[in-house]
Scaffold this motif. Structure first.
Motif: not given
Length: 415
Positions: A285-287, A303-305, A316-317
Motif C-alpha cells: 500500500g506504500n506510495k 506485493d512483498i516477498t 511488486t509495484v
C-alpha cells in the motif's frame, strides 16, 4: 680629514633602511597574494548546480532498484513427457486465444487414453452386472419370505384346529404343544429370513455405492487425462505476445518443463528490490515514485516477498499508468518508496552527492566565494533532502559533483 657622523644622522639613515626593507617585503607579499589569487580556481554559475535552502514538506522515501516486467505473463509447461514435432510460432509473434504454438508427439498419450476409455467401459459394465446380481438375489429372498409367511399361516391354522379339538375332547395336549412349537419355530424362521433380506438389501446398496464411487473417481481421472491430452495440443491461452518458445525440433521435453511464455506487452508493472535493512520501511500500500529517465510514474506497492534472499527483499509495484509509452519490458528503473511525511523542515534539492543520512562537506555561496561547510543531512525523497544542521533558509548550496575540489576550503565564484 673625515668628520664624525652625528648620532641623529645615523638614526635617520637606519630608519630609511628599515622602511626600504618593509616596503620591499610588502611588495613581495603583495605579489604572492596576487599570484595566489590568479592561481585560485574560479567557478561560474553555469559550471555548477545551485540549490537554495527553503522550508517545506518532505515525503520521506527509501531508494530501490526496479525492472519493468509485463503486467501479465503466463508460462506454458509441457503436460506430458514427449518431444517437439512441429513449431508454428516464433518468439515475438502475436497470438490469439487458441492459436497453435507447437506440436508435441502424442501417439503414446493417445494410446494410453484409449486404454483408459476401455477400462472405464469395463467398470461401467461391472457396475451394471452388480445391480443385476443384487436384484436377482433380493428377488429370490422375497420369494422365500412369501413361502415362509404362507408356511407360518398354515401352522397357525393347525394350531387353532388342535386347540379347538382339544376343547371338544377329541384332541390331545401333546398335539397342541407340538403345534404351538411348530408355530413358534416358524415365527422365528420368518423373522430370521426378514432380517437376512434387510441385511442383504443394505449390503447391496453399500456395494453399489462403492462401485459407483470407484467409477466416478475413475471418470474424474479420465477427464483430467483428456484435459492433459488437449493441453498437449499446445495453444495460446489468451491474446498476447509470444515472448519465448522452445524452437528446437525433436527436443525431448519432460512433464512440467517450460516450453513457451506468452506476455501482455501493452500493460506493465515494476519488479523491485530493496536491501533488507529497509525491510521495516516498506509495506503493501506504500506510495511509490518510479523514475524512467526524466519521466516520473506513480504507483503502489502491491506485493512483498515474505523472506529476504541474499540480503534483498523483492516487491511488486502496480503502476497508476501501466501503459505509459516509456515502459519497455526489461527496462531498469529507479524506485522511491514513500513511508513517512515530514512537515516544515529545511530542505535542499536531491542529487548525486547524497548517499544517506550523515555529515557532509558542501560548498556554500558567500558573496563572491564558495566556502566549504560541514552540514548534517537527514531523510530524503526523490526531490529533496532534509537539512538538520549547518544551513539556514535562503542559503545557496552547490549540489553538483565537486570531487575535483575536495581539498579546497574556499573557491572564487562568479554569478
Amino acid at each position: 680629514m673625515d668628520r664624525e657622523i652625528s648620532k641623529e644622522i645615523r638614526i635617520k639613515e637606519k630608519r630609511k633602511s628599515i622602511i626600504k626593507w618593509v616596503i620591499g617585503l610588502g611588495s613581495v607579499a603583495g605579489s604572492i597574494v596576487l599570484v595566489l589569487s590568479l592561481i585560485q580556481p574560479t567557478l561560474k554559475m553555469d559550471d555548477v548546480i545551485v540549490s537554495k535552502v527553503d522550508k517545506g514538506i518532505i515525503e520521506v522515501s527509501v531508494n530501490a532498484s526496479g525492472k519493468v516486467i509485463p503486467a501479465f505473463e503466463e508460462i506454458i509447461n509441457s503436460p506430458i513427457n514427449s518431444r517437439i514435432l512441429e513449431i508454428y510460432k516464433r518468439g515475438g509473434d502475436s497470438v490469439d486465444v487458441g492459436t497453435p504454438i507447437l506440436k508435441l508427439d502424442l501417439q503414446r498419450a493417445e494410446t494410453d487414453f484409449q486404454k483408459l476409455l476401455d477400462e472405464e467401459q469395463m467398470k461401467r459394465l461391472q457396475l451394471e452386472q452388480l445391480r443385476v446380481n443384487i436384484r436377482s438375489k433380493l428377488s429370490e429372498m422375497e420369494m422365500k419370505l412369501k413361502v415362509s409367511r404362507m408356511e407360518l399361516s398354515r401352522k397357525e391354522v393347525e394350531l387353532r384346529n388342535e386347540r379347538y379339538l382339544d376343547s371338544l375332547g377329541a384332541g390331545t395336549t401333546d398335539k397342541v404343544r407340538q403345534a404351538e412349537l411348530s408355530f413358534t419355530v416358524g415365527e422365528l424362521q420368518l423373522k430370521e429370513d426378514e432380517q437376512k433380506y434387510l441385511n442383504e438389501q443394505a449390503l447391496g446398496k453399500a456395494d453399489l455405492k462403492v462401485k459407483e464411487l470407484e467409477l466416478n473417481i475413475f471418470r474424474k481421472g479420465l477427464t483430467e487425462t483428456k484435459r492433459t491430452l488437449e493441453d498437449a495440443q499446445v495453444r495460446s491461452p489468451r491474446k498476447a505476445i509470444l515472448t519465448y518458445v522452445n524452437s528446437e525440433l525433436g527436443a525431448q521435453v519432460v512433464q512440467g518443463s517450460k516450453i513457451a511464455i506468452v506476455s501482455d506487452l501493452s500493460h506493465f508493472k515494476i519488479d523491485g528490490e530493496i536491501a533488507d535493512t529497509y525491510g521495516d520501511r516498506i509495506a503493501t500500500g506504500n506510495k511509490v515514485m518510479v523514475k524512467i529517465g526524466s519521466e516520473k510514474l506513480n504507483g503502489t506497492v502491491s506485493d512483498i516477498t515474505p523472506l529476504s534472499k541474499n540480503g534483498v527483499i523483492s516487491f511488486t509495484v502496480q503502476l497508476d499508468n501501466d501503459n505509459h509509452p516509456r515502459l519497455r519490458s526489461g527496462l531498469k528503473t529507479d524506485v522511491y518508496v514513500m513511508n513517512a511525511v515530514k512537515e516544515d523542515v529545511m530542505r535542499i534539492a536531491n542529487g548525486s552527492y547524497y548517499v544517506g543520512k550523515g555529515d557532509y562537506e558542501l560548498f556554500v555561496i558567500k558573496g563572491g566565494n564558495l566556502i566549504k561547510k560541514k552540514i548534517r543531512l537527514g531523510d530524503s525523497n526523490f526531490e529533496f533532502v532534509e537539512v538538520i544542521d549547518g544551513l539556514q533558509p535562503g542559503d545557496k548550496v552547490i549540489i553538483s559533483d565537486m570531487t575535483n575540489y575536495k581539498n579546497k576550503k574556499k573557491l572564487k565564484f562568479k554569478n
